[in-house]
Scaffold this motif. Structure first.
Motif, PDB file in Angstrom:
ATOM      1  N   TYR A 230     -10.246  12.820   5.698  1.00  0.00           N
ATOM      2  CA  TYR A 230     -10.539  12.644   4.341  1.00  0.00           C
ATOM      3  C   TYR A 230     -11.500  11.542   4.058  1.00  0.00           C
ATOM      4  CZ  TYR A 230      -6.924  16.290   3.773  1.00  0.00           C
ATOM      5  OH  TYR A 230      -6.325  17.427   3.676  1.00  0.00           O
ATOM      6  N   ILE A 231     -11.801  11.453   2.727  1.00  0.00           N
ATOM      7  CA  ILE A 231     -12.291  10.371   2.190  1.00  0.00           C
ATOM      8  C   ILE A 231     -11.819   9.832   1.068  1.00  0.00           C
ATOM      9  CG2 ILE A 231     -14.637   9.557   1.079  1.00  0.00           C
ATOM     10  CD1 ILE A 231     -16.162  10.894   3.237  1.00  0.00           C
ATOM     11  N   LEU A 232     -11.547   8.553   0.891  1.00  0.00           N
ATOM     12  CA  LEU A 232     -10.653   8.037  -0.320  1.00  0.00           C
ATOM     13  C   LEU A 232     -11.551   8.081  -1.359  1.00  0.00           C
ATOM     14  CD1 LEU A 232      -7.938   7.191  -1.383  1.00  0.00           C
ATOM     15  CD2 LEU A 232      -8.617   4.915  -0.490  1.00  0.00           C
ATOM     16  N   ASP A 233     -11.613   9.036  -2.236  1.00  0.00           N
ATOM     17  CA  ASP A 233     -12.745   8.902  -3.344  1.00  0.00           C
ATOM     18  C   ASP A 233     -12.456   8.119  -4.297  1.00  0.00           C
ATOM     19  OD1 ASP A 233     -15.068  10.782  -4.484  1.00  0.00           O
ATOM     20  OD2 ASP A 233     -13.544  10.770  -5.942  1.00  0.00           O
ATOM     21  N   THR A 234     -11.091   8.067  -4.578  1.00  0.00           N
ATOM     22  CA  THR A 234     -10.712   7.085  -5.906  1.00  0.00           C
ATOM     23  C   THR A 234      -9.518   6.116  -5.183  1.00  0.00           C
ATOM     24  OG1 THR A 234     -11.222   8.948  -7.518  1.00  0.00           O
ATOM     25  CG2 THR A 234      -9.705   7.141  -8.203  1.00  0.00           C
ATOM     26  N   PHE A 235      -9.686   4.984  -5.706  1.00  0.00           N
ATOM     27  CA  PHE A 235      -8.714   4.075  -5.342  1.00  0.00           C
ATOM     28  C   PHE A 235      -8.419   3.094  -6.293  1.00  0.00           C
ATOM     29  CE2 PHE A 235      -7.401  -0.076  -3.037  1.00  0.00           C
ATOM     30  CZ  PHE A 235      -6.076   0.359  -2.650  1.00  0.00           C
ATOM     31  N   GLU A 236      -7.315   3.451  -7.150  1.00  0.00           N
ATOM     32  CA  GLU A 236      -6.977   2.665  -8.408  1.00  0.00           C
ATOM     33  C   GLU A 236      -5.493   2.253  -8.203  1.00  0.00           C
ATOM     34  OE1 GLU A 236      -7.720   5.140 -11.675  1.00  0.00           O
ATOM     35  OE2 GLU A 236      -9.781   5.254 -11.202  1.00  0.00           O
ATOM     36  N   PRO A 237      -5.317   1.126  -7.625  1.00  0.00           N
ATOM     37  CA  PRO A 237      -3.819   0.565  -7.353  1.00  0.00           C
ATOM     38  C   PRO A 237      -2.932   0.813  -8.829  1.00  0.00           C
ATOM     39  CG  PRO A 237      -5.323  -0.709  -6.481  1.00  0.00           C
ATOM     40  CD  PRO A 237      -6.168   0.109  -7.200  1.00  0.00           C
ATOM     41  N   GLN A 238      -1.682   1.058  -8.513  1.00  0.00           N
ATOM     42  CA  GLN A 238      -0.970   1.268  -9.639  1.00  0.00           C
ATOM     43  C   GLN A 238      -1.039   2.276 -10.659  1.00  0.00           C
ATOM     44  OE1 GLN A 238      -1.315  -2.025  -8.376  1.00  0.00           O
ATOM     45  NE2 GLN A 238       0.583  -1.821  -7.720  1.00  0.00           N
ATOM     46  N   SER A 239      -2.132   3.247 -10.203  1.00  0.00           N
ATOM     47  CA  SER A 239      -2.653   4.270 -11.096  1.00  0.00           C
ATOM     48  C   SER A 239      -2.861   5.684 -10.383  1.00  0.00           C
ATOM     49  CB  SER A 239      -3.964   4.011 -11.755  1.00  0.00           C
ATOM     50  OG  SER A 239      -4.144   5.014 -12.603  1.00  0.00           O
ATOM     51  N   ARG A 240      -3.857   5.643  -9.472  1.00  0.00           N
ATOM     52  CA  ARG A 240      -3.805   6.782  -8.549  1.00  0.00           C
ATOM     53  C   ARG A 240      -5.006   6.788  -7.604  1.00  0.00           C
ATOM     54  NH1 ARG A 240      -7.833  10.117 -12.967  1.00  0.00           N
ATOM     55  NH2 ARG A 240      -9.396   8.383 -12.871  1.00  0.00           N
ATOM     56  N   ARG A 241      -4.568   7.790  -6.575  1.00  0.00           N
ATOM     57  CA  ARG A 241      -5.644   7.698  -5.387  1.00  0.00           C
ATOM     58  C   ARG A 241      -6.139   9.292  -5.273  1.00  0.00           C
ATOM     59  NH1 ARG A 241      -0.604   7.075  -1.427  1.00  0.00           N
ATOM     60  NH2 ARG A 241      -0.495   4.840  -2.205  1.00  0.00           N
ATOM     61  N   VAL A 242      -7.296   9.234  -4.815  1.00  0.00           N
ATOM     62  CA  VAL A 242      -7.657  10.786  -4.559  1.00  0.00           C
ATOM     63  C   VAL A 242      -8.328  10.729  -3.356  1.00  0.00           C
ATOM     64  CG1 VAL A 242      -8.997  12.645  -5.462  1.00  0.00           C
ATOM     65  CG2 VAL A 242      -7.952  11.089  -7.046  1.00  0.00           C
ATOM     66  N   LEU A 243      -7.840  11.922  -2.464  1.00  0.00           N
ATOM     67  CA  LEU A 243      -8.582  11.899  -1.066  1.00  0.00           C
ATOM     68  C   LEU A 243      -9.469  13.402  -1.187  1.00  0.00           C
ATOM     69  CD1 LEU A 243      -5.790  10.383  -0.466  1.00  0.00           C
ATOM     70  CD2 LEU A 243      -6.369  10.805   1.816  1.00  0.00           C
ATOM     71  N   ILE A 244     -10.454  13.191  -0.674  1.00  0.00           N
ATOM     72  CA  ILE A 244     -11.343  14.535  -0.669  1.00  0.00           C
ATOM     73  C   ILE A 244     -11.594  14.989   0.774  1.00  0.00           C
ATOM     74  CG2 ILE A 244     -13.438  15.470  -1.239  1.00  0.00           C
ATOM     75  CD1 ILE A 244     -13.013  14.366  -4.110  1.00  0.00           C
ATOM     76  N   ALA A 245     -11.575  15.952   1.211  1.00  0.00           N
ATOM     77  CA  ALA A 245     -11.808  16.428   2.550  1.00  0.00           C
ATOM     78  C   ALA A 245     -13.185  16.125   2.886  1.00  0.00           C
ATOM     79  CB  ALA A 245     -11.696  17.959   2.586  1.00  0.00           C
ATOM     80  N   ASN A 246     -13.288  15.615   4.091  1.00  0.00           N
ATOM     81  CA  ASN A 246     -14.629  15.201   4.541  1.00  0.00           C
ATOM     82  C   ASN A 246     -15.479  16.196   4.979  1.00  0.00           C
ATOM     83  OD1 ASN A 246     -16.637  13.828   5.967  1.00  0.00           O
ATOM     84  ND2 ASN A 246     -15.403  12.600   7.217  1.00  0.00           N
ATOM     85  N   ASP A 247     -16.613  16.561   4.577  1.00  0.00           N
ATOM     86  CA  ASP A 247     -17.432  17.685   4.788  1.00  0.00           C
ATOM     87  C   ASP A 247     -18.029  17.684   6.133  1.00  0.00           C
ATOM     88  OD1 ASP A 247     -17.036  19.045   2.407  1.00  0.00           O
ATOM     89  OD2 ASP A 247     -18.643  17.987   1.259  1.00  0.00           O
ATOM     90  N   ASN A 248     -18.082  16.431   6.459  1.00  0.00           N
ATOM     91  CA  ASN A 248     -18.920  16.131   7.951  1.00  0.00           C
ATOM     92  C   ASN A 248     -17.777  16.094   8.978  1.00  0.00           C
ATOM     93  OD1 ASN A 248     -21.473  16.422   6.756  1.00  0.00           O
ATOM     94  ND2 ASN A 248     -20.835  14.222   5.854  1.00  0.00           N
ATOM     95  N   TYR A 249     -16.291  16.404   8.712  1.00  0.00           N
ATOM     96  CA  TYR A 249     -15.487  15.841   9.998  1.00  0.00           C
ATOM     97  C   TYR A 249     -15.729  16.977  10.902  1.00  0.00           C
ATOM     98  CZ  TYR A 249     -10.880  15.189  11.402  1.00  0.00           C
ATOM     99  OH  TYR A 249      -9.893  14.740  12.343  1.00  0.00           O
ATOM    100  N   TRP A 250     -15.482  16.225  12.078  1.00  0.00           N
ATOM    101  CA  TRP A 250     -15.738  17.167  13.431  1.00  0.00           C
ATOM    102  C   TRP A 250     -14.883  18.247  13.595  1.00  0.00           C
ATOM    103  CZ3 TRP A 250     -11.728  17.517  16.906  1.00  0.00           C
ATOM    104  CH2 TRP A 250     -10.801  16.620  16.455  1.00  0.00           C
ATOM    105  N   ASP A 251     -13.666  18.126  12.844  1.00  0.00           N
ATOM    106  CA  ASP A 251     -12.398  19.378  13.133  1.00  0.00           C
ATOM    107  C   ASP A 251     -12.352  19.964  11.797  1.00  0.00           C
ATOM    108  OD1 ASP A 251     -10.952  21.016  14.184  1.00  0.00           O
ATOM    109  OD2 ASP A 251      -9.116  19.202  14.610  1.00  0.00           O
TER     110      ASP A 251
END
Lengths: 625, 321, 313
Positions: A230-251
């Motif tokens: 995954y890639i951590l697309d949004t990182f807003e402490p005390q609010s939200r975090r969004v992980l998005i699948a890494n398109d280039n991931y080997w697996d």
């Protein structure tokens, strides 16, 4: 006056207008108000949850908090990982071998895996040098790494380098032989080394990037490089975090959840179940407090299932180094605790089920643990570690036994007559930071005093603030009996002995009287040392450790109590799909997990668990061969 | 009168004036003869039936919390009751004739816990509230009136007010361990500040009014000006503030429990009872664990508020004639 | 006046230094274990020492103090050490303050706009129906623990009006509940004090005189009573406005608003010394400045008040 008003108003407007820019990026709306608990199939790629513990940093080379490492584990891959049965399988390394003497490990790296920036640009290829750079970073005193001790506990010359005794890093046992060949040289043979490299401190880092960002590494999702699922697309402490699948991931074909949205809420425990019902989150822990309501409501009961236990072991320790206020009579406690019958009276008189009910009202037996090392932690040729030697007996018997307790009580009174004064004052502190612990302390006080009589013991529960709790209480020996816990660091029974060795700061069993052997060390210490020295024959090693653990329990130095975690969850994740390992970063990976249309219920959970155990046994046998 | 006044100041010199001496007898002359401030206040207050009702309610509540443990058939607030069928704790038992308010999540009697908690919280509230008011009024009055102290007290106020009380609380519980006396002590250290500032503001507003100027010119001592000229004027607002200080102290105990610095749960208090209850608010079958302590807390607050307001009205001398 | 202002400002700066120094020392009294959080157990002695040294905590205390002030004079608040290690404090505060400020100011506006008229109309209708309704509201809000009714509003009202339960920057509707919840208490307290002050004022002789002179009721209210009744409230206004940046602990944690609410409490408990000092610096400046501007506003509104002279010697 009028000017003042205008001035204030203009400040208003100015401040209203300025808000940090990065927060406007990528709107991620939580769908709200879905009353039906099932989700459309098209949505099965998103996972939404509420969390209450915020991460402070993403710097996985520095932190040792499971929370923070949990996020990093989805962003950066390790050399090897675990499958859902706990068998090691290749990840960044496609192959590895170990030298005859168990001292040199060589890993062949996967080719063509890249580092990506948060925007998805390839930064560089993941090479052997990246592992060397990461070790170099961790072993640098200036970088404050909390996991340095794990690295220098095994890698050759690492401790010397860390302490500055040598300054040439090429003498440290981490080497890039070529771009795709990595070699670790160990300080001593470590049979469980492979399980250690799934720790965050053995993750790679690109040295060039590190130089570029310097101190800022890991402070946000931009100052970070990704090579994981995954890639951590949004990182807003005390609010939200969004992980998005890494398109280039080997697996990437094994990454089923495409987007993970975590919302922060300090009251997640209260709020999450409610939001689950409204269809706004896909997973919620159902705390013991609200569990009644869920179990008794047929519609909701279908949506919850027990949690899988984790590998934190909780136990009650008898303190052999009493160091508390005179009014609690530490000298008298010292006399009493050195009497085996006295300890055994409490050991058998402690109704652990009553205590565990405070956190696990519906299935207390799932939580109870009769040994220090939990079940399913290790396995030797198909036999669970807790079933080896004398441990087998212990793991099948409930320590609570009223008759035995009373018998030992008589014996203790007899033996201590004229030596110690009864009732013996038992100082039992607890941390006010945990509500459940406070309840438990009250339950235990009453239960033990009822069964053993207030003529025998007088339990004093003592509320202590969370600030500096461990230093003030356990480390300084300011208690008689204390609830303690320990979590494993690697795949070996040795990991659960750390608290009880002579360097431990738990209950100082080496100070117990009457256990000294000719070499001046205690029986238990000698048993441990023999077991630790056995590094070739794993069967023998495990048995030796099992005997030592059995000794510790049989002599009532500690009272095994429960495993950590437990309780119930309403969740659309299948817990048996996740990577299985009691230590390291694998178990917090979302990779390999799918979102179910309907949450699992208890029945399905039990069935799946049974199925999983059968399949696991098969897999382990095949794997061991 | 046959000379012109050249300049007004010419004929004026010190000899023409003398310092007025304060004369208690003269003062009496200007007072009503048959007027007693407090008697009139009480009389005005007793006319307010609703306020009287709440006053009695508070008194009854206080008496009851004190004698409750000595009444027959009362249970201990910390004893855990065991279900005879299962041999385990009697968890979350609904209210019935045995447990009037039910039991909590580990099988303790809520009825006993609530009264014990009310006792603790009232004790904290009253001690802290009184301390706040006494120190607050004294410091506030001096701060507002005595010129020489203004700089000093403003400085001290600014310092104390700006050291976060959380730091003090964390340190105190670390040094002294969590207990009722620690909490009271911690709340007292800075609790009087808002009251002092409030009284000071009020006094600053009226201290330079003409009648005070006149008083001062007549040589009335500072102490007497404060107690006779200023405070009676403020008695109504101060009373209201005072009445709110006790529920306020209870409220801040609830807040401290919320941020984890309150009393440990083996010392029941309204703060931790409400905090425990809050968690089960969404659970219909357990809501009684929140409702009972919340009702008691509300009763106390409402009573003090209504009584305080009515007393404030009654204490205003302008309402007496 | 100008001289007085300058004098007060100088005093304020000295006070600020004293506050900061005291807080600095108090934070150094905290136990060392607290700097490690949950990591403590798994570290060995060398690591602990290293980390404490790198945090600067092993320097002699006066050196630490001097370093702190050196940074401060260069306008550098430093970096957080625990809350978000290595992140510039200015950055953390910059991202948080707008949330608290916006919601706080909105709530304050609502409180003032609703609370003051409510208090006035209650005072004018004293002992009538409207007064009782208002009193009922005030009594309920101040009596019922806010921690409870906030949660109630969040869970039930959101369900009834289909409003978002959690705050979301991009959804204006998610501002509604937190702001409304925040203003409930404010409305009650402004109404209560306004009512009290006006009733006190209406009883004064000058009102009776004005009536006798034949001034109409409205003119008396607007020109005299209201103006005088505002005086005691105005002293608090600057601090109240400025302190909206500190946010509300309850509301922000319930709705997950990433503002300042609870930040100070949180970083004190986690012993992030640099962040604590920075926040204390900001809050104390506001507190001192607020008291000071409040005094000046009071003088502006009521010329009879003399702040710099007067009182007895």
């Amino acid at each position: 006056m009028r000017r003042l008003v205008v001035f204030i108003l203009s400040i208003f407007i100015f401040l209203w207008g300025c808000s940090p820019k990065e927060y406007k990026k990528v709107p991620v709306a939580l769908e709200s108000n879905k009353s039906v608990a099932t989700r459309g199939t098209e949505k099965l790629q998103d996972f939404r949850y509420l969390y209450s513990g915020e991460v402070t940093t993403l710097n996985y080379l520095k932190t040792n908090s499971s929370n923070e490492i949990g996020i990093a584990s989805n962003l950066v891959d390790s050399l090897v990982e675990y499958d859902k049965f706990g068998l090691i399988k290749p990840a960044l390394a496609i192959d590895w071998e170990v030298s005859e003497d168990n001292m040199v490990w060589t890993f062949i790296l996967r080719q063509g895996v890249n580092w990506y920036t948060v925007d998805g640009y390839a930064f560089a290829e993941v090479l052997a040098q990246d592992f060397v750079d990461s070790a170099k970073y961790i072993l640098d005193l200036n970088n404050d790494s909390s996991t340095a001790n794990i690295v220098y506990g095994v890698i050759k010359n690492a401790e010397k380098y860390y302490r500055g005794d040598i300054t040439d890093f090429s003498q440290v046992g981490v080497k890039a032989i070529d771009n795709y060949k990595l070699e670790y040289t160990l300080e001593k043979p470590v049979p469980y080394f492979l399980s250690m490299i799934t720790h965050a401190c053995f993750l790679p880092i690109n040295g060039e990037f590190l130089k570029e960002v310097g101190d800022k590494f890991g402070t946000d999702n931009y100052n970070f490089l990704y090579n994981g699922a995954y890639i951590l697309d949004t990182f807003e402490p005390q609010s939200r975090r969004v992980l998005i699948a890494n398109d280039n991931y080997w697996d990437k074909e094994h990454v089923y959840i495409k987007k993970i949205v975590g919302r922060y809420n300090k009251e997640a425990l209260t709020l999450a179940p409610e939001l689950f019902i409204r269809g706004e989150v896909d997973s919620a822990k159902v705390s013991s407090i609200v569990l009644d309501e869920w179990i008794n409501n047929p519609e909701r009961e279908k949506q919850i299932r027990p949690n899988r236990a984790n590998y934190f072991s909780y136990f009650y320790s008898f303190n052999f180094n009493p160091n508390f206020a005179e009014k609690f009579e530490p000298d008298n406690w010292e006399l009493a605790v050195n009497n085996l019958a006295f300890r055994k009276a409490i050991f058998h008189g402690f109704n652990r089920k009553a205590a565990v009910l405070t956190e696990e009202p519906y299935s207390p037996n799932n939580r109870l643990l009769n040994t220090i090392t939990p079940k399913n932690f290790l396995d030797f040729e198909g036999t669970d570690y807790t079933q080896l030697g004398s441990l087998a007996d212990i793991s099948h018997t409930d320590s609570f036994n009223k008759e035995l307790a009373l018998e030992y009580k008589e014996k203790a009174i007899d033996e201590l007559k004229g030596i110690a004064c009864f009732p013996v004052k038992v100082l039992m502190p607890y941390n006010t930071g945990s509500v459940e612990w406070a309840s438990r302390a009250q339950v235990i006080e009453q239960q033990l005093e009822n069964i053993l009589g207030i003529d025998f013991i007088d339990i004093i529960i003592d509320a202590r603030p969370p600030t500096g709790f461990l230093s003030k209480t356990r480390r300084s020996g300011d208690y008689s009996i204390l609830e303690c816990n320990w979590g494993p660091d690697f795949a070996d029974p040795e990991t659960y002995t750390t608290p009880f060795g002579p360097d431990g700061t738990y209950n100082y069993p080496h100070l117990a009287l009457g256990y000294e052997e000719d070499n001046g060390k205690s029986i238990y210490e000698n048993m441990l040392n023999i077991a630790k020295r056995e590094v070739y024959n794993m069967g023998k090693r495990y048995k030796l450790f099992a005997e030592a653990e059995a000794f510790l329990i049989n002599q009532a130095f500690v009272i095994p109590y429960s495993v950590g975690s437990g309780g119930y969850s309403a969740s659309r994740l299948n817990p048996f799909e996740s990577q299985y390992s009691p230590y390291g970063i694998s178990s917090s990976k979302f990779k390999g997990q799918k979102i179910m249309e309907k949450p699992m219920n208890t029945e399905q959970f039990n069935e799946s668990q049974k199925q999983w155990e059968i399949e696991r046994r098969k897999a382990l046998k095949a794997g061991n061969r | 009168m046959n000379y012109k006044i050249e300049k007004l100041s010419i004929g004026i010199n010190k000899e023409l004036f003398e310092f007025a001496q304060y004369n208690a007898n003269n003062e009496k002359l200007s007072n009503y003869l048959n007027y007693s401030y407090w008697r009139s206040t009480i009389y005005a207050f007793s006319k307010n039936k609703i306020a009287l009702f709440f006053l009695y309610l508070v008194i009854i509540l206080m008496i009851f919390t004190i004698i409750q443990p000595y009444l027959p058939y009362q249970k201990s607030p910390i004893q855990i009751f065991i279900d005879e069928n299962t041999g385990m704790q009697l968890r979350n038992h609904k209210p019935n004739s045995e447990f009037y308010f039910g039991t909590n999540s580990i099988g303790q009697d809520l009825w006993a816990r609530i009264w014990s908690g009310t006792r603790t919280s009232l004790l904290i509230g009253i001690l802290v509230g009184l301390w706040e008011s006494i120190i607050g009024i004294i410091v506030g009055a001096l701060w507002g009136y005595v010129k020489g102290l203004e700089k000093l007290v403003t400085g001290i106020y600014n310092i104390l007010d700006n050291i976060p009380s959380t730091i003090i609380l964390v340190l105190l519980t670390y040094i002294m361990e969590p207990s009722i006396s620690t909490l009271i002590f911690a709340m007292c250290i800075t609790g009087w500040l808002p009251m002092a500032r409030f009284v000071r503001n009020q006094i600053v507003i009226i201290r330079d009014r003409e009648y005070n100027l006149a008083s001062r010119t007549l040589g009335t001592p500072t102490q007497r000006i404060i107690t006779r000229n200023l405070l009676p004027y403020l008695v109504s607002v101060i009373m209201l503030r005072l009445a709110l200080a006790i529920p306020g102290a209870i409220g801040s105990e609830v807040f401290l429990t919320y941020i984890g610095l309150g009393l440990p749960i083996n010392i029941p208090s309204l703060g931790n009872l409400i905090n425990e209850g809050r968690i089960v608010m969404m659970v219909e079958s357990l809501r009684y664990q929140l409702i009972f302590p919340a009702i008691i807390l509300s009763l106390i607050t409402i009573s003090f508020y209504v009584v305080g307001n009515a007393f404030a009205d009654a204490a205003d001398p302008r309402n007496h004639v | 006046m100008i001289r007085y202002i300058i004098k007060r400002l100088l005093q304020s700066i000295i006070t600020l230094f004293i506050v900061l120094t005291i807080v600095f020392f108090l934070m150094r009294l905290m136990p060392e274990e607290g700097y490690f959080g949950e990591n403590y157990e798994k570290l060995d002695e060398v690591q602990r020492e290293t980390i404490l040294t790198n945090m600067g905590l092993r320097n002699p205390i006066h050196i630490q103090l001097i370093d702190f002030y050196k940074g401060l004079f260069q306008g550098d608040l430093g970096k957080s050490i625990i809350y978000r290690p290595g992140v510039e404090i200015v950055g953390i505060l910059k991202s948080k303050i707008p949330y608290s400020l916006k919601s706080g100011l909105a709530a304050l506006m609502i409180s003032l706009i609703a609370g003051i008229p409510l208090g006035i109309s209650m005072a004018l209708n004293k002992d009538k129906m409207w007064d009782s309704i208002g009193t009922g509201y005030i009594v309920f809000i101040s009596a019922f623990p806010s921690a409870v009714y906030y949660l109630f509003l969040q869970l039930y009202i959101s369900d009834i009006f289909k409003l978002p339960v959690l705050f979301n920057v991009d959804d204006m509707r998610s501002w509604i509940l937190p702001i409304v919840s925040m203003s409930l208490g404010g409305i009650a307290s402004y109404a209560m004090w306004m009512r009290r002050y006006i009733i006190d004022e209406l009883n004064k002789d000058y009102v009776k005189l004005a009536r006798a002179k034949g001034l109409n009721k409205k003119s008396i209210m607007v020109h005299h009573v209201l103006r005088n009744a505002f005086v005691p409230m105005v002293q608090y206004l600057p601090s109240t406005i400025l302190f909206t940046i500190s946010g509300s602990i309850y509301i922000e944690s319930l709705y997950s608003i990433p503002g300042m609410g609870g930040l100070l409490v949180d970083v004190i408990q986690r012993q992030d010394n640099t962040l604590v000092q920075a926040i204390v610096l900001i809050y104390s400046s506001i507190g001192i400045f607020g008291l000071f501007t409040g005094d000046i506003l009071m003088v502006l509104l009521d010329p009879r008040i003399k702040i710099q002279r007067g009182g007895s010697r």
